[in-house]
Design a protein around this motif. Structure first.
Motif, short mmCIF file in Angstrom:
data_model
loop_
_atom_site.label_atom_id
_atom_site.label_comp_id
_atom_site.label_asym_id
_atom_site.label_seq_id
_atom_site.Cartn_x
_atom_site.Cartn_y
_atom_site.Cartn_z
N ASP A 131 0.11 10.36 -3.82
CA ASP A 131 -1.18 10.75 -3.29
C ASP A 131 -1.04 11.15 -1.81
OD1 ASP A 131 -3.80 10.93 -2.30
OD2 ASP A 131 -4.51 9.30 -3.60
N THR A 152 -1.72 10.52 4.13
CA THR A 152 -2.15 11.03 5.44
C THR A 152 -3.14 10.07 6.09
OG1 THR A 152 -1.81 13.31 4.69
CG2 THR A 152 -3.25 13.00 6.60
N ALA A 153 -4.07 9.56 5.32
CA ALA A 153 -5.06 8.60 5.84
C ALA A 153 -4.37 7.30 6.27
CB ALA A 153 -6.13 8.32 4.79
N PHE A 154 -3.38 6.88 5.49
CA PHE A 154 -2.65 5.65 5.81
C PHE A 154 -1.86 5.83 7.11
CE2 PHE A 154 1.14 2.82 4.82
CZ PHE A 154 0.48 1.63 5.13
N THR A 168 -3.12 12.80 0.16
CA THR A 168 -4.32 12.56 0.95
C THR A 168 -4.37 11.11 1.43
OG1 THR A 168 -5.47 14.24 -0.35
CG2 THR A 168 -6.84 12.75 0.95
N GLU A 169 -4.08 10.20 0.52
CA GLU A 169 -4.10 8.78 0.87
C GLU A 169 -2.97 8.47 1.86
OE1 GLU A 169 -4.32 4.39 -1.26
OE2 GLU A 169 -4.12 6.17 -2.53
N ARG A 183 1.81 6.78 -6.77
CA ARG A 183 0.74 7.70 -7.19
C ARG A 183 1.00 9.13 -6.72
NH1 ARG A 183 -4.43 4.36 -5.13
NH2 ARG A 183 -4.22 2.56 -6.48
N THR A 230 2.34 1.78 -3.41
CA THR A 230 1.32 2.28 -4.33
C THR A 230 1.08 3.78 -4.10
OG1 THR A 230 0.25 0.12 -4.38
CG2 THR A 230 -1.09 2.01 -5.07
N ILE A 231 0.96 4.16 -2.83
CA ILE A 231 0.74 5.58 -2.50
C ILE A 231 1.92 6.42 -2.98
CG2 ILE A 231 0.58 7.22 -0.59
CD1 ILE A 231 -0.97 5.00 0.97
N LYS A 267 0.83 -1.20 0.00
CA LYS A 267 0.00 0.00 0.00
C LYS A 267 0.87 1.25 0.00
CE LYS A 267 -3.94 2.16 2.24
NZ LYS A 267 -5.04 1.98 3.17
N GLN A 301 -4.21 5.60 9.97
CA GLN A 301 -4.62 4.21 10.18
C GLN A 301 -3.53 3.45 10.95
OE1 GLN A 301 -4.89 1.90 6.57
NE2 GLN A 301 -4.91 -0.02 7.70
#
Length: 173
Positions: A112, A117-119, A114-115, A110, A106-107, A103, A122
Motif C-alpha cells: 500500500d 507515504t502517510a506512515f 498511500t499508507e 499489502r 503490514t504496509i 505497521k 508520520q
C-alpha cells in the motif's frame, strides 16, 4: 578528535548556521590544500593531511544532528557515548518501536503505497518533535535526557531507511 565547534570557530550550541559552517569549511580546506605544502617537509605535509581529515570529520559531526548533540554532551560532561553499551531503558518507546515495525510489515505485505507515504510522513513528524525536544534539553543542560533523545533519533534514522527500502521495493515491482 578535537572539539568540532572549536575547529570551526563556532559556539557550542545545537543550532548552527549552515552557511557559516560551509564558509569556514571551504576556508579551512583551502588553507590545508596540498599545493600549499608542496615545498614543505614530509612531516608538515602529513600534519596537513591529518588536519584536513580532522576538518572533514568535524564537518560530518556538525552536519549530523545526532552526532552534533552527542559532541555537545561530551564537551560538557566529558563522557563519550559508547554505542556498544547503549541499552534503551524507555519501555514505552520500545513498545512504540514494535508497533511501528508491525505497521511497516503490514504496509509492505499489502503493498500500500498511500499508507506507506502517510506512515513516512508520520515518522518524520515524530522525528522533528524529538529534535525539538533534544534542542530544549541541550539548552537546559539536561545531558542524560538529551542523551536518551539521541538514542530515539538513531532509531528514527534507521526506521526511515527501512521505510525507504520498502518504498524502493514497491517501485521495482
Amino acid at each position: 578528535m578535537n572539539n568540532p565547534f572549536t575547529l570551526f570557530d563556532l559556539p557550542v550550541q545545537f543550532q548552527i548556521d549552515n552557511a557559516q559552517l560551509s564558509e569556514r569549511y571551504l576556508a579551512l580546506q583551502k588553507q590545508l590544500h596540498p599545493d600549499n605544502f608542496a615545498h614543505t617537509s614530509n612531516a608538515e605535509q602529513l600534519a596537513a593531511v591529518q588536519k584536513s581529515a580532522d576538518v572533514n570529520e568535524a564537518l560530518n559531526i556538525l552536519k549530523d544532528p545526532i552526532l552534533r548533540a552527542e559532541a555537545i554532551i561530551e564537551i560538557h560532561t566529558g563522557e563519550s557515548k559508547n554505542l556498544e553499551e547503549k541499552s534503551m531503558r524507555d519501555v514505552e518507546f520500545l513498545m512504540q518501536q514494535l508497533e511501528w515495525h508491525e505497521k511497516l510489515e503490514t504496509i509492505e505485505h499489502r503493498q500500500d503505497e498511500t499508507e506507506l507515504t502517510a506512515f513516512l510522513k508520520q515518522i518524520k513528524t515524530e522525528q522533528k518533535a524529538v529534535l525539538e525536544q533534544l534542542e530544549s534539553q541541550l539548552n537546559e543542560q539536561k545531558w542524560q535526557q538529551a542523551n536518551a533523545l539521541t538514542d530515539r533519533l538513531r532509531y528514527f534514522k534507521k526506521l526511515i531507511i527501512q521505510i525507504e527500502k520498502v518504498e524502493e521495493k514497491f517501485f521495482d515491482m
